[in-house]
Design an enzyme around this catalytic site. Structure first.
Site, mmCIF file in Angstrom:
data_model
loop_
_atom_site.group_PDB
_atom_site.id
_atom_site.type_symbol
_atom_site.label_atom_id
_atom_site.label_comp_id
_atom_site.label_asym_id
_atom_site.label_seq_id
_atom_site.Cartn_x
_atom_site.Cartn_y
_atom_site.Cartn_z
ATOM 1 N N LYS A 185 10.013 -29.816 -0.095
ATOM 2 C CA LYS A 185 9.522 -30.653 -1.196
ATOM 3 C C LYS A 185 10.438 -31.865 -1.397
ATOM 4 O O LYS A 185 9.974 -32.988 -1.596
ATOM 5 C CB LYS A 185 9.422 -29.824 -2.488
ATOM 6 C CG LYS A 185 8.295 -28.793 -2.437
ATOM 7 C CD LYS A 185 8.366 -27.764 -3.567
ATOM 8 C CE LYS A 185 7.344 -26.657 -3.335
ATOM 9 N NZ LYS A 185 7.415 -25.574 -4.332
ATOM 10 N N GLN A 198 11.284 -23.285 -8.843
ATOM 11 C CA GLN A 198 10.765 -22.534 -7.697
ATOM 12 C C GLN A 198 10.671 -21.040 -8.035
ATOM 13 O O GLN A 198 11.625 -20.436 -8.520
ATOM 14 C CB GLN A 198 11.693 -22.750 -6.481
ATOM 15 C CG GLN A 198 11.208 -22.110 -5.202
ATOM 16 C CD GLN A 198 9.900 -22.729 -4.672
ATOM 17 O OE1 GLN A 198 9.718 -23.938 -4.697
ATOM 18 N NE2 GLN A 198 8.987 -21.882 -4.238
ATOM 19 N N ASP A 251 3.663 -28.614 -11.313
ATOM 20 C CA ASP A 251 3.103 -27.440 -10.622
ATOM 21 C C ASP A 251 1.769 -27.033 -11.255
ATOM 22 O O ASP A 251 1.021 -26.241 -10.680
ATOM 23 C CB ASP A 251 4.077 -26.251 -10.707
ATOM 24 C CG ASP A 251 4.912 -26.096 -9.438
ATOM 25 O OD1 ASP A 251 4.464 -26.572 -8.380
ATOM 26 O OD2 ASP A 251 6.002 -25.487 -9.517
#
Ligand code: NAD
Length: 292
Positions: free
Chosen positions: A52, A96, A119
């Site tokens: 990412k 994460q 997200d």
């Protein structure tokens, strides 16, 4: 049969994002900035976060990677999230997953500002998604929508069967395919581990989206002739034919199914590459808004 090339489409999207960043810069506007929090030293999580951060660099975003030991307390993690929420320099924040057992990941997700939740996991953003109000969409389902859109696959009035009801893939996917929009307007059946006679259901699917995490679970006898097959699963298995000694398998038995399907995503190179591009797109939208 057409193979849905997620790798190619993902590259196209990242080029479009890089152009948008140049445009922002030339107008003297802010460069999108993504912050990623990584807790512990899980190898897979490390790989995902690094990918990412690299993708951010490739499209011209700023990125900040914040790493904590496995034993960070939930309170200290919440303090960091709050600090980033208030940092005007940072536009998007991801934490994460999975987090260590002593940290409640729902509490952390809820602590992220919905305006920085790139997200798309915050309950407010899940609610907006369900109501078809523009917002950050979870990256993997958004990537699938984008693939369907860019290959001009017709979805209206079709029967879409989703396998798996996880909060990050199956559940949002089922909502997105049923919304009154394009892609969307499907009649959706959401199946899961307690579903009885799964094969009877999958055989009726015009569009089958598979996200259960069991390698090569779907075989040709389980699908309808001409169905569109989207394979989300990724399972790493031993292989004596690759240099690394490992290979990735999807939830679909690709070679068995491909000639019976109209469209199919490969693994790797299908849904996977789309996920990071959608995260980048969400981060861009956190600066430009949802109209562009
Ligand atoms: P998960 O483990 O959270 O959920 C699996 C779901 O499958 C559950 O809802 C369960 O009810 C259902 N299920 C299990 N066995 C079943 C059965 N026999 N019949 C019907 N349903 C069954 O998984 P997840 O996080 O949604 O991930 C699924 C797969 O997708 C994994 O392989 C994961 O690695 C992969 N994944 C890929 C991407 C990507 O970017 N390509 C992103 C996320 C997840």
């Amino acid at each position: 049969m057409t193979i849905l090339d997620g790798k190619k489409i993902s590259k196209e999207i990242q080029l479009e994002i890089a152009k948008a960043v140049n445009k922002l810069n030339s107008k003297g506007k802010k460069t999108p900035h993504l912050a990623a929090i990584l807790v512990g030293n899980n190898g897979a999580s490390q790989t995902y976060v690094n990918a990412k951060v690299t993708a951010c660099k490739n499209v011209g975003f700023k990125s900040t990677l914040i790493q904590f030991d496995n034993n960070i307390s939930e309170k200290d993690l919440l303090i960091k999230v709050d600090e980033i929420n208030r940092d005007k320099e940072i536009d998007g924040l991801i934490v994460q997953l999975p987090l260590p057992d002593h940290i409640n990941s729902i509490r952390i997700t809820e602590a992220i500002s919905p305006l920085k939740d790139v997200d798309g996991f915050h309950p407010i953003n899940i609610g907006k998604m369900a109501l078809n109000i523009p917002t950050f969409l979870p990256a993997t389902p958004a990537g699938i929508l984008e693939l369907i859109k860019r290959y001009n696959i017709s979805t209206s009035g079709k029967h879409c069967v989703v396998i798996g009801r996880s909060h990050i893939v199956g559940m949002p996917m089922s909502i997105l395919m049923s919304r009154n929009s394009n892609p969307g307007n499907c009649t959706v059946t959401l199946t899961h581990s307690r579903t009885v006679n799964l094969k009877n259901i999958t055989k009726k699917a015009d569009i089958l989206i598979v996200a259960l995490g069991k390698a090569e679970f779907i075989t040709s006898d389980m699908i309808k002739e001409g169905a569109c097959i989207i394979d989300v699963g990724i399972t790493r298995v031993r292989s004596k034919y690759t240099k690394s000694g490992w290979k990735l398998l999807g939830d679909v038995s690709f070679d068995d199914i491909k000639n019976k399907s109209s469209y199919i995503t490969p693994v790797p190179g299908g849904v996977g590459p789309m996920t990071i591009s959608m995260l980048l797109l969400n981060t861009l939208k956190s600066v430009t808004g949802f109209d562009s």
